[in-house]
Design a protein around this motif. Structure first.
Motif, short mmCIF file in Angstrom:
data_model
loop_
_atom_site.label_atom_id
_atom_site.label_comp_id
_atom_site.label_asym_id
_atom_site.label_seq_id
_atom_site.Cartn_x
_atom_site.Cartn_y
_atom_site.Cartn_z
N GLU A 903 0.83 -1.20 0.00
CA GLU A 903 0.00 0.00 0.00
C GLU A 903 0.87 1.25 0.00
O GLU A 903 0.60 2.23 -0.72
CB GLU A 903 -0.92 0.00 1.23
CG GLU A 903 -2.03 -1.03 1.18
CD GLU A 903 -3.11 -0.67 0.16
OE1 GLU A 903 -3.11 0.46 -0.34
OE2 GLU A 903 -3.95 -1.55 -0.13
N ARG A 906 2.42 1.72 -3.46
CA ARG A 906 1.48 2.22 -4.46
C ARG A 906 1.14 3.68 -4.20
O ARG A 906 1.00 4.46 -5.14
CB ARG A 906 0.21 1.36 -4.44
CG ARG A 906 -0.74 1.72 -5.59
CD ARG A 906 -1.87 0.75 -5.72
NE ARG A 906 -2.76 0.77 -4.56
CZ ARG A 906 -3.94 0.14 -4.51
NH1 ARG A 906 -4.33 -0.58 -5.54
NH2 ARG A 906 -4.69 0.20 -3.42
N PHE A 911 5.37 1.31 -6.95
CA PHE A 911 5.12 -0.14 -6.94
C PHE A 911 5.61 -0.76 -8.25
O PHE A 911 5.25 -0.33 -9.33
CB PHE A 911 3.63 -0.42 -6.74
CG PHE A 911 3.31 -1.90 -6.67
CD1 PHE A 911 3.43 -2.57 -5.46
CD2 PHE A 911 2.94 -2.62 -7.81
CE1 PHE A 911 3.14 -3.92 -5.39
CE2 PHE A 911 2.67 -3.96 -7.74
CZ PHE A 911 2.76 -4.63 -6.53
N ASN A 916 0.93 -7.54 -11.08
CA ASN A 916 0.36 -6.25 -10.71
C ASN A 916 -0.17 -6.31 -9.28
O ASN A 916 -0.18 -7.38 -8.66
CB ASN A 916 -0.75 -5.82 -11.70
CG ASN A 916 -1.89 -6.84 -11.77
OD1 ASN A 916 -2.26 -7.43 -10.75
ND2 ASN A 916 -2.43 -7.05 -12.97
N PHE A 917 -0.64 -5.18 -8.76
CA PHE A 917 -1.05 -5.06 -7.36
C PHE A 917 -2.17 -6.03 -7.02
O PHE A 917 -2.15 -6.72 -6.00
CB PHE A 917 -1.47 -3.61 -7.06
CG PHE A 917 -1.78 -3.37 -5.63
CD1 PHE A 917 -0.78 -3.02 -4.73
CD2 PHE A 917 -3.09 -3.51 -5.15
CE1 PHE A 917 -1.08 -2.81 -3.39
CE2 PHE A 917 -3.38 -3.31 -3.81
CZ PHE A 917 -2.38 -2.96 -2.93
#
Length: 924
Positions: A903, A906, A911, A916-917
């Motif tokens: 978190e 990002r 990130f 991907n997240f």
């Protein structure tokens, strides 16, 4: 008593009477077996016309000439030339006014011949000739004689100072200077003087140093095969010999010229070994004739084999061709010469010799036949004399020959041994007789069949006696007495002609005696149908008749047919009824193919055109016959062109005399068991059925049901064989091998490395067929990644090996939907215990499974290393985490810490990662 298992000839007499190539038979045996020789008379050697002639006319015409006759008796080897000359000698008696000199073909050499010529000729000069020959030969051992001949030949081919070299070609002049080095050189002399070589053979001709008889009807001479063209250790030879040899082995023209030059000087070398030069020999013969002329004696010179005189033949010819009256010379005796010689040999002599011929006699009379000079009746009479001679006591023959003078002999034949035989009636009725002499154990048909097998071309009496009569009698005594005649040795010697159908008929009708019955019908009849022979034949050979129709053999029994005794076999003809079947006439080409298959079964070569027809029929029939889906095999993976395991070209046929090509994959060689005679016959019969079916387009032709049963029987066997070979890949060692287990365990290792669930057996089975993942986002040890990439690159090929052998496509679908798990469960259970390959891949199949072998090699090299490196890598990761996070960290706490870090990253816009997240969040 019953005429059964009876031997009426004396084994010791067979060789005495019939050893036509080993010894000169005694005069009484010669007279006992003599049969008039068929011949032609020609006025000129090369005349296109000839007239039928006989031996009595020959004798009369030969003696009718006033004071000179020169008659060559010509013909091929074994035609009876020497026999005719010997007959002349037996029928032209020596008298005070006539000296008959016979030079036999057997048991003589050049030294003996000169001694014979001098025999009975007295005088100092003739005694000197005898002493010269004896001095030259009696003091020589065989080894010394070889050395002497080689030395004389070397001197003759070299520069002796007597030849006009201006008349020689460049090659001949070169040979004069260099060839003798090859003959004198110690290294090459070992080759020239070896046992069995040309020098050794020539010494035998000159001096007779050997234990067995040598029959040669052509001039002995050098050939290309006699040159030392493949010697080793050439540096051991002298420099001059090495230089000549180096040119010799690389120049065909020099090789031919060398052979010609050696042969041109051969006679000169031979006469020098005898210590008599050319002029000496001519002078000797003239002086012999002069002496006989003074005594008022004519000379009758009879030569059984002119080739025996090689070395003195031309000198002898020059002497015998001289007329008695020579202007300016002493009177020579009258001379009559008859010599046996092959046509080619005589035609090679100088034209002046041929022009002095009074007439010639030719024994090349062609084949046996009604329009020939020799008929079947002549053959039977000819054989009958020999059979009679081997049955009689030799003393009886000797007394007969000595008792009768020439005139009485011609009127009074030798007594037949059959005259007082108790089995005469039965024997002559069943086997036939000629002039009161039984042909047993032959019949007229047997003589025709046997003689045609060993002598298919022009009539050759030597072959008839040696390869038919002598061979059969020598190999029949025990078999006849034990009730085992005719035996397989006859079939091996004479071959086989019966059709495939008849051979199968015989075995079906008489499985106990089918081999003997087959030989009996093959050699004692000319039939190609199942039949019986006469009662007497079946009884004599202890072979019960079948009760089918009787083959009528034309025999001249000379006596009423014997009534069958109670213990004799009885035969009965089948009812005279025929089933008429209307069938279209087969084309000649098809008939030839059917006969060729009969011949193939009888050990002949199967023609390629027939092999092609059968192959193109059998291959698709087999591929259609195999239930590929039922067998869990993918047909397309195994059958067809383009390197598939079973191709049409891989259907081949047994041909013992033809070298087989190289084939890869499954080879179907037909018959499957060529040494099984019954299977061979049935296979050939099935092939005939295939050809007939292809012609009629149906099996509804005469005996079609029988052909179909044979074809169906073997189609099943051939299909099963191909199926077995596909399942268990054929190895060079002959042991089968199934690639499925070795492939399954490798795929199981790959599935486990991919992380698929393999705890349960059903999960592991499913994992085998799932594509391996890329694993690009997963970090692994180097060896692990290397091995996994090998699995990934070769997974498709490995799966093809398995699917092609355990899968079912269910109809025409190209995708398999059912697998045979039985083949893979056992290897999977084994691999789960140790996770190490358990099944070895044989060396002799590795070229056929390259991907499998490549993967297995990498597994053997990298698996342990990969496991160790990956274990070390994961342990290192664990230690790093403990170091950073402590040993008491909880999984839940760790996940929360990672999420917080994500978190924060990002939120700060920094990130980064392979996922991907959202994906990474889902993974957590």
């Amino acid at each position: 008593m019953t005429f059964k298992n009876f031997v009426c000839w004396k084994p010791n007499m067979i060789r005495r009477v019939m050893d036509v190539e080993a010894t000169q038979s005694p005069n009484h045996l010669f007279l006992a077996t003599h049969h008039p020789v068929a011949m032609y008379r020609q006025e000129l050697i090369k005349a296109s016309s000839s007239v039928k002639y006989d031996e009595e006319k020959f004798r009369r015409d030969f003696l009718a000439e006033k004071d000179f006759a020169f008659v060559p008796v010509l013909g091929g080897s074994g035609t009876g030339k020497s026999h005719l000359i010997r007959w002349l000698a037996a029928n032209i008696k020596s008298t005070p006014q006539r000296k008959v000199l016979l030079i036999p073909k057997i048991g003589t050499n050049l030294k003996d011949i000169i001694t014979l010529i001098l025999e009975g000729i007295e005088g100092e000069k003739f005694e000197e000739y005898r002493q010269r020959v004896n001095r030259a030969t009696n003091t020589l051992t065989e080894t010394q004689a070889r050395v002497q001949l080689l030395n004389q030949l070397a001197a003759a081919v070299g520069d002796n100072g007597r030849r006009d070299r201006s008349k020689l070609t460049d090659e001949q002049n070169y040979l004069v200077d260099e060839l003798d080095s090859l003959l004198y050189d110690p290294f090459f002399r070992e080759y020239w003087l070896q046992d069995g070589g040309i020098i050794h053979r020539l010494v035998i001709h000159i001096l007779g140093y050997q234990d067995k008889v040598e029959i040669i009807e052509e001039r002995r001479k050098f050939s290309l095969d006699d040159l030392p063209l493949n010697v080793l250790n050439l540096p051991k030879a002298g420099k001059q010999a090495q230089e000549f040899y180096s040119l010799l082995i690389g120049d065909d023209n020099i090789q031919k010229a060398t052979v010609d030059w050696l042969n041109l000087h051969l006679d000169e070398a031979i006469t020098q070994v005898l210590n008599l030069g050319r002029e000496d020999l001519i002078r000797l013969m003239r002086e012999v004739r002069e002496t006989l002329a003074e005594q008022g004696v004519e000379l009758v010179l009879l030569i059984e084999d002119f080739a025996k005189l090689q070395g003195i033949d031309r000198e002898l010819l020059e002497a015998v061709l001289a007329r008695p009256q020579q202007p300016g010379s002493k009177q020579l005796c009258a001379i009559r010469t008859a010599l046996a010689c092959t046509t080619g040999y005589f035609e090679s002599l100088i034209d002046t010799v041929q022009q002095r011929v009074t007439f010639s006699v030719n024994l090349d009379i062609g084949k046996v036949g009604e329009q020939s000079l020799i008929t079947q009746a002549d053959i039977e009479a000819f054989v009958g004399r020999y059979l009679n001679a081997v049955r009689l006591e030799e003393q009886v023959i000797d007394d007969w020959a000595n008792y009768h003078d020439q005139e009485v002999f011609q009127r009074e034949p030798l007594i037949s041994h059959c005259t007082e035989c108790e089995y005469r009636q039965a024997c002559h009725a069943g086997f036939g007789a000629v002039n009161g002499i039984g042909l047993y154990p032959f019949t007229p048909n047997a003589l025709v069949q046997m003689f045609s097998r060993v002598n298919p071309s022009d009539f050759n009496p030597r072959i008839l006696i040696k390869d038919v009569v002598k061979y059969t009698l020598e190999n029949s005594d025990d078999d006849i007495q034990n009730g085992q005649f005719p035996s397989v040795t006859l079939q091996q010697h004479f071959g086989r002609r019966l059709s495939n159908k008849l051979q199968l008929d015989i075995k079906a009708k008489d499985p106990q005696n089918y081999e003997r019955r087959e030989i009996l019908l093959d050699l004692w009849t000319n039939s190609n149908e199942l039949c019986d022979l006469s009662t007497e034949v079946h009884t004599a050979f202890s072979l019960p008749p079948l009760g089918v129709k009787i083959h009528q053999t034309e025999v001249n029994a000379g006596t009423p047919r014997a009534a069958a005794s109670e213990t004799s076999y009885k035969t009965r003809p089948e009812p005279d009824s025929e089933t008429l079947v209307t069938v279209q006439e087969l084309p000649e080409t098809l008939n030839k193919k059917l006969k060729a298959l009969d011949s193939w079964n009888n050990q002949e070569i199967l023609p390629d055109i027939i092999a092609k027809d059968i192959r193109e029929f059998v291959f698709p029939a087999i591929t259609q016959r195999i239930e590929w889906d039922t067998e869990m095999l993918l047909k397309g993976n195994f059958v067809g062109s383009g390197g598939k395991l079973f191709q049409q070209r891989n259907v081949i046929f047994y041909n013992p005399k033809v070298k087989r090509g190289t084939y890869s994959g499954v080879v179907l060689s037909l018959p499957l068991n060529p040494n099984d005679s019954n299977e061979f016959t049935e296979t050939a019969f099935a092939f005939q059925g295939i050809l007939l079916y292809s012609y009629y387009k149906t099996w509804k032709f005469p005996d079609g049901d029988r052909y179909f049963r044979a074809y169906a029987k073997y189609l099943e066997r051939w299909s099963q064989y191909v199926l077995e070979q596909i399942r268990l890949y054929p190895r060079e060692s002959g042991e089968p091998w199934n690639p499925v287990p070795a492939t399954v365990e490798l795929l199981a290792i790959a599935a486990t490395m991919a992380g698929y669930s393999t705890n349960k057996l059903e999960d592991l089975i499913n994992a085998l067929f799932i594509d391996l993942p890329n694993n690009e986002n997963i970090t692994r040890a180097k060896a692990w990644e290397q091995l996994f990439n090998v699995f990934k690159r070769n997974q498709k090929a490995l799966l093809e090996i398995i699917k092609s052998r355990i899968a079912c496509t269910k109809g025409s679908s190209s995708t398999f939907q059912i697998i045979d798990t039985v083949q893979i469960i056992q290897p999977l259970e084994q691999i789960r215990k140790f996770w190490q390959p358990q099944h070895q891949i044989p060396e002799d199949v590795r070229d056929n499974f390259p991907e499998l072998c490549k993967v297995r090699q990498q597994v053997d090299e990298l698996l342990d290393k990969a496991l160790q490196e990956e274990s070390d890598r994961q342990l290192s990761v664990y230690h790093s985490l403990v170091y950073e996070l402590g040993e008491d960290i909880k999984k839940k706490d760790l996940v929360n810490i990672v999420k917080q870090a994500m978190e924060a990253a990002r939120g700060s816009g920094v990130f980064r990662g392979r996922k991907n997240f959202d994906d990474l969040t889902l993974l957590l």
